[in-house]
Design an enzyme around this catalytic site. Structure first.
Site, PDB file in Angstrom:
ATOM      1  N   ASP A 128       0.773  -1.120   0.021  1.00  0.00           N
ATOM      2  CA  ASP A 128      -0.086  -0.148  -0.056  1.00  0.00           C
ATOM      3  C   ASP A 128       0.819   1.097   0.119  1.00  0.00           C
ATOM      4  O   ASP A 128       2.059   1.245  -0.030  1.00  0.00           O
ATOM      5  CB  ASP A 128      -0.915  -0.181   1.388  1.00  0.00           C
ATOM      6  CG  ASP A 128      -1.782   1.207   1.421  1.00  0.00           C
ATOM      7  OD1 ASP A 128      -2.399   1.637   0.344  1.00  0.00           O
ATOM      8  OD2 ASP A 128      -1.751   1.772   2.676  1.00  0.00           O
TER       9      ASP A 128
ATOM     10  N   ASP B 227      -0.326   5.244   1.148  1.00  0.00           N
ATOM     11  CA  ASP B 227      -0.779   6.099   1.956  1.00  0.00           C
ATOM     12  C   ASP B 227      -0.828   5.903   3.251  1.00  0.00           C
ATOM     13  O   ASP B 227      -1.248   4.680   3.618  1.00  0.00           O
ATOM     14  CB  ASP B 227      -2.237   6.595   1.630  1.00  0.00           C
ATOM     15  CG  ASP B 227      -2.326   7.402   0.214  1.00  0.00           C
ATOM     16  OD1 ASP B 227      -1.610   8.537   0.088  1.00  0.00           O
ATOM     17  OD2 ASP B 227      -2.706   6.655  -0.749  1.00  0.00           O
TER      18      ASP B 227
END
Length: 281
Positions: free
Chosen positions: A65, A67
């Site tokens: 991922d 963020d």
């Protein structure tokens, strides 16, 4: 073997923020060399690293991922959303933030408007447009979080195939990585952004799509997902993959239980635990 790592708690002297902890101070102040004053009252929330008993598992591919895991963008989102909601007398609470983390923009905006009872005052589309106007001015300031570059370069240099799987659309991805393009272009085999899939997290689609981008595609059971959000952890597990979680310091423990390993920072990740090449230092 499951265990808990003892970690000192810290409180930031330079900002007023609920994000308490040494890692949190780095995220908010963005002053990695500036240490802060310890406080024992937060030790239990910061010192909660654990690893489930998964036996000997040989991981061949890693999916990341972005963020809140690699880049410090979650604070930017929080500030922008608080600014949008302030004229309506609403607060962007931690519980609301936690429920939207990892989601695609439109579903997250729908949830915010519905949860805060803003129907008739603010549409999800208006909320999103107002938020994006603010974020487009700040995304370029996103900094790498502790341990991110070291881990990415280590895996890449040791021949471990890695890819990016972010809910951000391509436009926002480019803004957020303004100052990190050489790193992102060098280490990732490929990148999957939120506008490339129909169903966002917690659906498994983005990780399944990302895995298919490797040549040849690996079995999901040999993939390790790195996430910071409960919705992302759910997506990784639904895809049949193992998940390492680096949660926000404010995250409740119950929202981390699905992860196979929980860390306070990517700096704490030990590749050898997963059958990956160990760090040389």
């Amino acid at each position: 073997m499951t265990g808990t790592r003892s970690v000192s708690a810290w409180t930031c002297r330079t900002v007023v923020s609920p994000r308490i902890g040494k890692l949190a101070c780095r995220r908010v102040c963005r002053q990695p060399g500036r240490w802060c004053k310890p406080t024992a009252s937060m030790a239990s929330s910061v010192a909660r690293a654990r690893r489930n008993d998964i036996g000997t598992q040989a991981i061949t591919h890693c999916l990341f991922d972005m963020d809140g895991l690699l880049l410090n963008t979650e604070d930017l989102y929080t500030l922008a959303q608080e600014e949008v909601l302030a004229p309506f007398g609403k607060k962007f609470t931690w519980d609301l933030k936690a429920s939207t983390m990892g989601m695609k923009a439109i579903p997250a905006s729908n949830l915010v408007v519905e949860t805060l009872g803003l129907q008739g005052q603010l549409t999800p589309e208006q909320f999103l447009a107002n938020r994006e106007r603010i974020l487009h001015k700040t995304f370029a300031s996103a900094s790498l979080l502790p341990g991110a570059e070291r881990l990415l370069r280590h895996l890449h240099q040791n021949g471990v195939p890695i890819c990016l799987a972010t809910s951000s659309d391509a436009f926002n991805f480019n803004l957020k990585t303004t100052h990190h393009k050489p790193l992102f272009n060098e280490v990732f085999h490929h990148k999957v952004t939120g506008d490339m899939i129909e169903n966002g997290k917690p659906a498994p689609d983005i990780f399944l799509h990302a895995a298919k981008g490797f040549e040849p595609p690996p079995d999901p059971s040999t993939c390790l997902v790195f996430e910071d959000a409960p919705n992302g952890v759910k997506a990784g597990k639904a895809a049949g993959m193992f998940v390492v979680m680096v949660p926000d310091p404010n995250m409740e423990e119950k929202d981390t239980l699905l992860a196979d390993e929980v860390l306070n920072s990517l700096q704490d990740f030990d590749p050898a635990h997963w059958g990956l090449p160990p760090f040389s230092e």
